[in-house]
Scaffold this motif. Structure first.
Motif, PDB file in Angstrom:
ATOM      1  N   THR A 116       1.026  -1.072   0.261  1.00 54.89           N
ATOM      2  CA  THR A 116       0.273   0.287  -0.454  1.00 54.89           C
ATOM      3  C   THR A 116       1.054   0.733  -0.087  1.00 54.89           C
ATOM      4  N   ALA A 117       1.883   1.017   1.480  1.00 55.53           N
ATOM      5  CA  ALA A 117       2.633   2.386   0.517  1.00 55.53           C
ATOM      6  C   ALA A 117       3.480   2.289  -0.138  1.00 55.53           C
ATOM      7  N   TRP A 118       3.787   1.621  -0.979  1.00 51.19           N
ATOM      8  CA  TRP A 118       4.469   1.743  -2.699  1.00 51.19           C
ATOM      9  C   TRP A 118       3.569   1.854  -3.475  1.00 51.19           C
ATOM     10  N   GLY A 119       2.230   2.271  -3.053  1.00 49.58           N
ATOM     11  CA  GLY A 119       1.700   1.946  -4.156  1.00 49.58           C
ATOM     12  C   GLY A 119       0.969   0.649  -5.407  1.00 49.58           C
ATOM     13  N   PHE A 120       1.218  -0.908  -4.508  1.00 53.69           N
ATOM     14  CA  PHE A 120       0.911  -1.715  -5.460  1.00 53.69           C
ATOM     15  C   PHE A 120      -0.504  -2.335  -5.104  1.00 53.69           C
ATOM     16  N   ASP A 121      -0.541  -3.291  -6.815  1.00 55.18           N
ATOM     17  CA  ASP A 121      -1.719  -3.948  -5.904  1.00 55.18           C
ATOM     18  C   ASP A 121      -1.148  -4.660  -4.887  1.00 55.18           C
ATOM     19  N   THR A 122      -2.851  -5.049  -3.604  1.00 52.21           N
ATOM     20  CA  THR A 122      -2.097  -5.643  -2.235  1.00 52.21           C
ATOM     21  C   THR A 122      -3.501  -6.941  -3.212  1.00 52.21           C
ATOM     22  N   ASP A 123      -3.984  -7.299  -3.423  1.00 48.20           N
ATOM     23  CA  ASP A 123      -4.757  -8.157  -3.859  1.00 48.20           C
ATOM     24  C   ASP A 123      -3.823  -9.784  -3.582  1.00 48.20           C
ATOM     25  N   VAL A 124      -4.618 -10.656  -2.641  1.00 46.15           N
ATOM     26  CA  VAL A 124      -3.784 -11.584  -2.102  1.00 46.15           C
ATOM     27  C   VAL A 124      -4.880 -12.437  -3.066  1.00 46.15           C
ATOM     28  N   ARG A 125      -4.502 -13.751  -3.723  1.00 45.06           N
ATOM     29  CA  ARG A 125      -5.869 -14.293  -4.078  1.00 45.06           C
ATOM     30  C   ARG A 125      -6.317 -16.103  -3.005  1.00 45.06           C
TER      31      ARG A 125
END
Length: 169
Positions: A116-125
């Motif tokens: 979240t801090a680096w702006g990545f997609d944090t979606d975890v399947r």
């Protein structure tokens, strides 16, 4: 029965689970450790069911934070079930190794915060978490296989808890 009705039924079940778990985990009561452990696990599982049901009912957005909360609650509840099984079978407590049980939750939380801090997609399947979940279940089953007799102070049979984990998986 439609999806909305099932979601409302899930919310009601979540409330019932919380109502059952809170007295078991209440800090000022005279309860044994296994009762407290199962009370906390019941509350955590009720929170998971409530979040999922609220998301299905449209009360909570189907976005990252609720999904991360469900995953983190699960990664917190499963180690407590492992600790309960050790307690209920009369095994020595995992004082040194118990913190290792929460390593997946800590790694997951770090991943979400950093992403979240680096702006990545944090979606975890869930498929990525499934090996961890199965690992907790496998650890519990192996421990139960090695020590099949329950302690006389156990609230519920450890085999039922392992069976429940298997069904949930």
């Amino acid at each position: 029965m439609g999806l909305q009705e099932l979601a409302i039924f899930g919310l009601a079940g979540s409330g019932l689970g919380t109502a059952l778990g809170v007295p078991m985990a209440w800090p000022r009561g005279q309860r044994s450790t296994d009762v407290r452990l199962l009370g906390v696990v019941t509350i955590l599982l009720s929170m998971i069911a409530g979040l999922i049901s609220a998301r299905v009912a449209g009360l909570v957005p189907a976005s990252g934070p609720p999904e991360h909360a469900v995953n983190l609650l699960g990664l917190t509840a499963l180690p407590l079930l492992v600790v309960y099984i050790r307690q209920a079978t009369g095994a020595a407590p995992l004082f040194r190794g118990v913190s290792l049980l929460w390593t997946p939750a800590v790694i997951y939380l770090g991943y979400v915060i950093a992403g979240t801090a680096w702006g990545f997609d944090t979606d975890v399947r869930f498929a990525w978490l499934l090996p961890v979940v199965l690992g907790f279940t496998g650890f519990s089953a192996v421990h139960l296989w090695r020590r099949p007799s329950a302690s006389s102070s156990a609230l519920g049979p450890p085999a039922w808890v392992v069976g429940f984990l298997g069904v949930v998986n």
